[in-house]
Write a protein that holds these residues in place. Structure first.
Motif, short mmCIF file in Angstrom:
data_model
loop_
_atom_site.label_atom_id
_atom_site.label_comp_id
_atom_site.label_asym_id
_atom_site.label_seq_id
_atom_site.Cartn_x
_atom_site.Cartn_y
_atom_site.Cartn_z
N MET A 14 0.82 -1.20 0.00
CA MET A 14 0.00 0.00 0.00
C MET A 14 0.86 1.26 0.00
SD MET A 14 -2.56 1.28 3.02
CE MET A 14 -3.22 -0.37 3.22
N LEU A 15 1.91 1.24 0.81
CA LEU A 15 2.81 2.40 0.87
C LEU A 15 3.49 2.63 -0.47
CD1 LEU A 15 4.14 4.59 2.59
CD2 LEU A 15 5.88 2.91 3.25
N CYS A 16 3.99 1.56 -1.08
CA CYS A 16 4.64 1.68 -2.40
C CYS A 16 3.68 2.27 -3.41
CB CYS A 16 5.14 0.32 -2.87
SG CYS A 16 6.56 -0.31 -1.97
N ASN A 17 2.45 1.78 -3.40
CA ASN A 17 1.45 2.24 -4.36
C ASN A 17 1.19 3.74 -4.22
OD1 ASN A 17 -0.77 1.37 -6.32
ND2 ASN A 17 -1.94 2.50 -4.80
N ASN A 18 1.01 4.20 -3.00
CA ASN A 18 0.65 5.60 -2.79
C ASN A 18 1.85 6.54 -2.87
OD1 ASN A 18 -2.09 5.07 -2.57
ND2 ASN A 18 -1.94 4.58 -0.40
N ARG A 248 -3.00 -16.38 13.30
CA ARG A 248 -3.08 -14.93 13.44
C ARG A 248 -1.71 -14.32 13.71
NH1 ARG A 248 -7.85 -13.10 17.32
NH2 ARG A 248 -7.23 -11.11 16.40
N GLY A 249 -0.77 -15.09 14.24
CA GLY A 249 0.54 -14.55 14.60
C GLY A 249 0.51 -14.01 16.02
N THR A 250 1.50 -13.21 16.36
CA THR A 250 1.62 -12.68 17.73
C THR A 250 0.89 -11.36 17.91
OG1 THR A 250 3.70 -11.60 17.10
CG2 THR A 250 3.84 -13.81 18.08
N GLU A 251 -0.04 -11.07 17.02
CA GLU A 251 -0.77 -9.79 17.06
C GLU A 251 -1.60 -9.67 18.34
OE1 GLU A 251 -4.31 -7.58 14.51
OE2 GLU A 251 -3.14 -9.19 13.62
N ASN A 252 -1.51 -8.51 19.01
CA ASN A 252 -2.38 -8.21 20.14
C ASN A 252 -3.23 -7.00 19.81
OD1 ASN A 252 -0.80 -5.85 20.61
ND2 ASN A 252 0.68 -7.06 21.78
N ASN A 253 -4.04 -6.57 20.74
CA ASN A 253 -4.96 -5.46 20.47
C ASN A 253 -4.24 -4.18 20.07
OD1 ASN A 253 -7.36 -6.82 20.80
ND2 ASN A 253 -7.42 -6.48 23.01
N LYS A 254 -3.10 -3.90 20.72
CA LYS A 254 -2.35 -2.67 20.40
C LYS A 254 -1.82 -2.72 18.97
CE LYS A 254 -1.03 -1.50 25.14
NZ LYS A 254 0.09 -1.28 26.09
N ILE A 255 -1.24 -3.87 18.61
CA ILE A 255 -0.71 -4.01 17.25
C ILE A 255 -1.85 -3.95 16.23
CG2 ILE A 255 0.47 -5.58 15.67
CD1 ILE A 255 2.11 -6.59 18.00
N LYS A 256 -2.99 -4.54 16.59
CA LYS A 256 -4.14 -4.57 15.67
C LYS A 256 -4.54 -3.16 15.26
CE LYS A 256 -8.14 -5.55 17.47
NZ LYS A 256 -9.22 -6.36 18.06
N TYR A 257 -4.56 -2.24 16.21
CA TYR A 257 -5.00 -0.89 15.90
C TYR A 257 -3.94 -0.09 15.13
CZ TYR A 257 -9.15 -1.62 18.68
OH TYR A 257 -10.35 -2.10 19.14
N VAL A 258 -2.69 -0.56 15.16
CA VAL A 258 -1.64 0.10 14.37
C VAL A 258 -2.01 0.07 12.89
CG1 VAL A 258 0.74 -0.13 13.55
CG2 VAL A 258 0.24 -0.27 16.00
N PHE A 259 -2.57 -1.06 12.45
CA PHE A 259 -2.92 -1.20 11.04
C PHE A 259 -4.04 -0.24 10.63
CE2 PHE A 259 -1.18 -5.37 12.29
CZ PHE A 259 -0.13 -5.44 11.39
N TYR A 260 -4.96 0.03 11.54
CA TYR A 260 -6.03 0.97 11.24
C TYR A 260 -5.53 2.41 11.25
CZ TYR A 260 -9.28 -2.92 11.91
OH TYR A 260 -9.96 -4.11 11.80
N VAL A 261 -4.55 2.70 12.07
CA VAL A 261 -4.00 4.06 12.15
C VAL A 261 -3.09 4.33 10.96
CG1 VAL A 261 -2.47 5.56 13.49
CG2 VAL A 261 -4.20 4.18 14.66
N PHE A 262 -2.40 3.30 10.50
CA PHE A 262 -1.40 3.48 9.44
C PHE A 262 -2.00 4.09 8.18
CE2 PHE A 262 0.84 2.06 5.64
CZ PHE A 262 2.14 2.41 5.93
N TYR A 263 -3.17 3.62 7.79
CA TYR A 263 -3.74 4.06 6.51
C TYR A 263 -3.98 5.56 6.45
CZ TYR A 263 -6.74 4.28 2.39
OH TYR A 263 -7.27 4.61 1.17
N PRO A 264 -4.75 6.16 7.36
CA PRO A 264 -4.91 7.61 7.27
C PRO A 264 -3.61 8.36 7.54
CG PRO A 264 -5.93 6.77 9.27
CD PRO A 264 -5.56 5.58 8.44
N LEU A 265 -2.78 7.82 8.44
CA LEU A 265 -1.55 8.53 8.80
C LEU A 265 -0.59 8.60 7.64
CD1 LEU A 265 0.11 9.90 11.00
CD2 LEU A 265 1.00 7.63 11.64
N HIS A 266 -0.41 7.49 6.91
CA HIS A 266 0.56 7.51 5.81
C HIS A 266 0.09 8.42 4.67
CE1 HIS A 266 -1.73 4.85 3.11
NE2 HIS A 266 -0.78 5.01 2.22
#
Length: 274
Positions: A14-18, A248-266
């Motif tokens: 996604m980052l490469c694309n944008n 799912r991997g070692t993902e926890n709630n904090k890491i999960k929300y990183v993915f939601y924050v990344f999109y608008p932030l980047h």
């Protein structure tokens, strides 16, 4: 490969694309632009696959939808500004080509351009115009609507599958068609191909040979018109999903929300850098 690692690959794609659309001048750095866009083509199959896996594995589909919807809302203004930057580069290039500082693109712009620019310039301009100037709503909203479509299809499946197949097929088809029509009317990002990939991963979940065949058909229908680089990226994205081991991997709630924050932030950061 776990879902966590697939999400990391998705964010990189996604980052490469944008970065390509917002920051890279494809006229001067066409090869770099195409490489980044090819990598970015992995985004749709990866995002669609992870949406379907999230649909089956989430503890609350309602909360899952609201997380996606909140992410889409938070990203909308940064999306406008970031994609507007790419579109402005296209308009500025046209002003130079047509030697008119006040030039405003019209419906005849692309047909006129073909006679005035190289094939590479034309490919770059049409790509930027399609991705930066055609959509009013970001792709996470498309994913959120696709999730609602899956919820509806699941209800239809429980009510009719195996007992009344005609209503099942009709209502399932209407659910998909309704999602596409809604997204097209709202000018959401990539409405048809995202809905189709989501439906493919849902109905063919766990059937890699069938997914392979459907991917080839999708690539031939939607990606080859944009060139082999985009088609290769889409196929590579699907191949990454084949490496998924159902973990799912070692993902926890904090890491999960990183993915939601990344999109608008980047998107916001790319706009600031442009």
């Amino acid at each position: 490969m776990s879902a966590l690692y697939l999400k990391i690959v998705l964010l990189i794609a996604m980052l490469c694309n944008n970065v390509a659309l917002v920051l890279v001048d494809g006229e001067s750095y066409y090869a770099l632009y195409m490489v980044l866009r090819a990598i970015g083509s992995m985004t749709i199959p990866l995002a669609s696959f992870l949406l379907v896996e999230g649909f089956f594995n989430t503890k609350s589909r309602k909360k899952y939808f609201f997380r996606l919807f909140a992410c889409a809302l938070a990203a909308e203004v940064p999306y406008w500004y970031a994609m507007g930057t790419g579109l402005q580069r296209y308009i500025d290039a046209l002003k130079v080509i047509f030697n008119d500082e006040n030039y405003v693109p019209d419906v005849n712009t692309l047909s006129n351009l073909k006679e005035l620019v190289t094939d590479r310039q034309y490919a770059y301009f049409t790509d930027v115009l399609r991705n930066c100037g055609s959509y009013a709503i970001n792709g996470v909203f498309t994913l959120a609507v696709s999730l609602l479509m899956l919820i509806l299809i699941e209800k239809v499946h429980k009510a009719y599958y195996g007992r009344k197949m005609l209503p099942y097929i009709a209502l399932t088809s209407l659910s998909m068609l309704g999602a596409v029509i809604l997204l097209v009317l709202l000018h959401a990002e990539e409405p048809v191909i995202i809905v189709l990939f989501v439906a493919m991963f849902y109905f063919l979940r766990g059937n890699k040979p069938a997914v392979s065949v459907m991917t080839i058909m999708a690539v031939l229908s939607f990606y080859m018109q944009n060139g082999i680089a985009y088609a290769s990226g889409a196929i590579l994205g699907v191949l990454f999903t084949f490496a998924y081991l159902g973990q799912r991997g070692t993902e926890n709630n904090k890491i999960k929300y990183v993915f939601y924050v990344f999109y608008p932030l980047h998107l916001f950061v790319l706009y600031l850098l442009a």
